[in-house]
Design a protein around this motif. Structure first.
Motif, PDB file in Angstrom:
ATOM      1  N   ASN A 109       0.812  -1.219   0.000  1.00  0.00           N
ATOM      2  CA  ASN A 109       0.000   0.000   0.000  1.00  0.00           C
ATOM      3  C   ASN A 109       0.847   1.271   0.000  1.00  0.00           C
ATOM      4  O   ASN A 109       0.508   2.250  -0.673  1.00  0.00           O
ATOM      5  CB  ASN A 109      -0.924   0.003   1.227  1.00  0.00           C
ATOM      6  CG  ASN A 109      -2.159  -0.856   1.021  1.00  0.00           C
ATOM      7  OD1 ASN A 109      -3.049  -0.496   0.279  1.00  0.00           O
ATOM      8  ND2 ASN A 109      -2.180  -2.011   1.663  1.00  0.00           N
ATOM      9  N   ILE A 110       1.948   1.264   0.728  1.00  0.00           N
ATOM     10  CA  ILE A 110       2.808   2.444   0.801  1.00  0.00           C
ATOM     11  C   ILE A 110       3.428   2.748  -0.562  1.00  0.00           C
ATOM     12  O   ILE A 110       3.432   3.903  -1.029  1.00  0.00           O
ATOM     13  CB  ILE A 110       3.912   2.253   1.881  1.00  0.00           C
ATOM     14  CG1 ILE A 110       3.277   2.245   3.277  1.00  0.00           C
ATOM     15  CG2 ILE A 110       4.982   3.344   1.764  1.00  0.00           C
ATOM     16  CD1 ILE A 110       4.236   1.861   4.383  1.00  0.00           C
ATOM     17  N   PHE A 111       3.947   1.696  -1.230  1.00  0.00           N
ATOM     18  CA  PHE A 111       4.650   1.899  -2.504  1.00  0.00           C
ATOM     19  C   PHE A 111       3.740   1.739  -3.738  1.00  0.00           C
ATOM     20  O   PHE A 111       4.218   1.762  -4.868  1.00  0.00           O
ATOM     21  CB  PHE A 111       5.830   0.921  -2.614  1.00  0.00           C
ATOM     22  CG  PHE A 111       6.893   1.176  -1.590  1.00  0.00           C
ATOM     23  CD1 PHE A 111       7.760   2.247  -1.721  1.00  0.00           C
ATOM     24  CD2 PHE A 111       7.022   0.333  -0.473  1.00  0.00           C
ATOM     25  CE1 PHE A 111       8.755   2.475  -0.773  1.00  0.00           C
ATOM     26  CE2 PHE A 111       8.006   0.567   0.471  1.00  0.00           C
ATOM     27  CZ  PHE A 111       8.880   1.640   0.338  1.00  0.00           C
ATOM     28  N   SER A 113      -2.579 -12.950 -11.293  1.00  0.00           N
ATOM     29  CA  SER A 113      -3.343 -13.385 -12.467  1.00  0.00           C
ATOM     30  C   SER A 113      -2.559 -14.399 -13.293  1.00  0.00           C
ATOM     31  O   SER A 113      -3.124 -15.388 -13.778  1.00  0.00           O
ATOM     32  CB  SER A 113      -3.695 -12.172 -13.343  1.00  0.00           C
ATOM     33  OG  SER A 113      -4.527 -11.281 -12.641  1.00  0.00           O
ATOM     34  N   ASN A 114      -1.251 -14.190 -13.435  1.00  0.00           N
ATOM     35  CA  ASN A 114      -0.404 -15.132 -14.178  1.00  0.00           C
ATOM     36  C   ASN A 114      -0.352 -16.494 -13.501  1.00  0.00           C
ATOM     37  O   ASN A 114      -0.477 -17.543 -14.158  1.00  0.00           O
ATOM     38  CB  ASN A 114       1.007 -14.569 -14.334  1.00  0.00           C
ATOM     39  CG  ASN A 114       1.056 -13.399 -15.300  1.00  0.00           C
ATOM     40  OD1 ASN A 114       0.235 -13.314 -16.209  1.00  0.00           O
ATOM     41  ND2 ASN A 114       2.001 -12.490 -15.101  1.00  0.00           N
ATOM     42  N   TYR A 116       1.122  -4.421  -9.784  1.00  0.00           N
ATOM     43  CA  TYR A 116       2.215  -5.374 -10.015  1.00  0.00           C
ATOM     44  C   TYR A 116       1.863  -6.744  -9.433  1.00  0.00           C
ATOM     45  O   TYR A 116       1.963  -7.783 -10.105  1.00  0.00           O
ATOM     46  CB  TYR A 116       3.500  -4.846  -9.394  1.00  0.00           C
ATOM     47  CG  TYR A 116       4.618  -5.856  -9.343  1.00  0.00           C
ATOM     48  CD1 TYR A 116       5.377  -6.133 -10.476  1.00  0.00           C
ATOM     49  CD2 TYR A 116       4.907  -6.533  -8.159  1.00  0.00           C
ATOM     50  CE1 TYR A 116       6.403  -7.065 -10.434  1.00  0.00           C
ATOM     51  CE2 TYR A 116       5.923  -7.471  -8.109  1.00  0.00           C
ATOM     52  CZ  TYR A 116       6.672  -7.733  -9.245  1.00  0.00           C
ATOM     53  OH  TYR A 116       7.676  -8.670  -9.189  1.00  0.00           O
ATOM     54  N   PHE A 117       1.378  -6.755  -8.176  1.00  0.00           N
ATOM     55  CA  PHE A 117       1.053  -8.028  -7.525  1.00  0.00           C
ATOM     56  C   PHE A 117      -0.222  -8.642  -8.112  1.00  0.00           C
ATOM     57  O   PHE A 117      -0.346  -9.867  -8.183  1.00  0.00           O
ATOM     58  CB  PHE A 117       0.901  -7.815  -6.012  1.00  0.00           C
ATOM     59  CG  PHE A 117       2.209  -7.716  -5.294  1.00  0.00           C
ATOM     60  CD1 PHE A 117       2.914  -8.852  -4.940  1.00  0.00           C
ATOM     61  CD2 PHE A 117       2.767  -6.477  -4.981  1.00  0.00           C
ATOM     62  CE1 PHE A 117       4.129  -8.775  -4.266  1.00  0.00           C
ATOM     63  CE2 PHE A 117       3.982  -6.389  -4.320  1.00  0.00           C
ATOM     64  CZ  PHE A 117       4.672  -7.541  -3.973  1.00  0.00           C
ATOM     65  N   LEU A 118      -1.152  -7.791  -8.538  1.00  0.00           N
ATOM     66  CA  LEU A 118      -2.358  -8.304  -9.168  1.00  0.00           C
ATOM     67  C   LEU A 118      -2.040  -8.999 -10.489  1.00  0.00           C
ATOM     68  O   LEU A 118      -2.583 -10.079 -10.788  1.00  0.00           O
ATOM     69  CB  LEU A 118      -3.341  -7.151  -9.409  1.00  0.00           C
ATOM     70  CG  LEU A 118      -4.702  -7.535 -10.001  1.00  0.00           C
ATOM     71  CD1 LEU A 118      -5.441  -8.500  -9.090  1.00  0.00           C
ATOM     72  CD2 LEU A 118      -5.539  -6.295 -10.260  1.00  0.00           C
TER      73      LEU A 118
END
Length: 324
Positions: free
Chosen positions: A238-240, A251-252, A245-247
């Motif tokens: 949340n800070i950065f 998904s991959n 990116y993580f989503l």
């Protein structure tokens, strides 16, 4: 020199499972095999009686001769009641066979679950009496996972699969012996075709199923590790502002897992379709062989009745053995 890739076989799986079991558990397995043999004996009786019953339908006089040979059955039959009496006897044979099959199913499932919980008790006892230092660098969730999940999936499911393979194999051998007794040339041709099919499945399909399954498990582990990583650093995400990116990574991972799962689920159905094609081919070959060798109609009907019963009993069993 590179190590050659090896694929676990059915025999190596059986060896590993039997190394885990103690003598009392092995005795239970002997009981499962003995019950399976009794069921297989009634499968043999049913197959032989169906072959004769098929002839009786078209030539009742033949049935009277059969009953005269069965001196231990004191039943008066004639051309008027021979079909009814034969039908009742066939129903009794199937009733006894299915009662034995039900008893065998309950016995082997309850025996395997007893083996499983005895094994869990032993592992739990080892945990309780372990030195305190054993737990210093060990996650308690891992021990719970071993007791509650891994033993169940590895031991119980493995033993159930092994029991099913043994039962179906015994029935298969007994029914093939009946077919050899009825017509050796056709039965041996069918056995050769079945052995060739089994060789193809063992050498080509099963290794691929193993590696596809391994790939599925690796994808599952990747998702699990990724989710642990994400939920341990939600504050930093949340800070950065790294949500996208993580989503994308998630998904991959999920897409790869879904693709592997769909592929394995779909390919698991292939042996059933293949066996159906094999069964129809054998049936056509049997009719072709019998007609070419000038078998009379009654003999043809009797043999086809026995072969059809054996086929309808063997094919689902082979499909279960492959899927195990």
């Amino acid at each position: 020199m590179k190590n050659k890739k090896t694929t676990p076989s059915i025999s190596s799986g059986i060896k590993t499972l039997f190394e885990i079991l103690d003598s009392s558990h092995k005795e239970k397995f002997v009981g499962i095999v003995l019950l399976a043999i009794f069921v297989a004996i009634f499968e043999v009786i049913a197959a032989i009686f169906i072959a004769n019953f098929s002839k009786i339908l078209f030539e009742p006089q033949e049935g009277i001769k059969y009953f005269e040979q069965l001196r231990f059955i004191d039943i008066r039959v004639n051309e008027e009641n021979i079909i009814l009496v034969s039908s009742i006897i066939l129903g009794i044979i199937f009733l006894i066979k299915n009662i034995l099959a039900i008893v065998e199913v309950f016995y082997h499932n309850f025996s395997i679950q007893k083996i499983c919980y005895n094994f869990k008790e032993k592992i739990f006892s080892l945990y309780l009496y372990s030195d305190y230092s054993f737990y210093l660098n060990r996650n308690s969730a891992k021990s719970i996972e071993v007791l509650h999940i891994h033993i169940e999936t590895t031991l119980a499911q493995g033993l159930i699969a092994l029991a099913n393979i043994l039962i179906e194999f015994i029935v298969l051998i007994c029914l093939l012996m009946v077919l050899i007794y009825l017509n050796p040339s056709i039965a041996l041709s069918i056995m050769f075709l079945c052995l060739f099919t089994a060789f193809i499945i063992q050498k080509i399909f099963l290794p691929r199923y193993y590696y596809w399954g391994k790939d599925l498990l690796n994808n599952y582990d990747d998702i699990q590790k990724f989710l642990i990583e994400v939920f341990n650093c939600t504050k930093e995400i949340n800070i950065f502002k790294k949500q996208i990116y993580f989503l994308n990574n998630f998904s991959n991972f999920v897409r790869k897992f879904a693709r592997s799962k769909a592929f394995i689920t779909a390919t698991n159905s292939i042996p059933r379709f293949f066996l159906e094609i094999l069964f129809v081919s054998i049936f056509i070959f049997t009719i072709f062989f019998l007609t070419k060798n000038n078998y009379n109609f009654n003999e043809l009907v009797g043999l086809l009745g026995a072969f059809l019963y054996a086929g309808f009993r063997i094919m689902p069993g082979l499909n279960r053995i492959i899927n195990q």
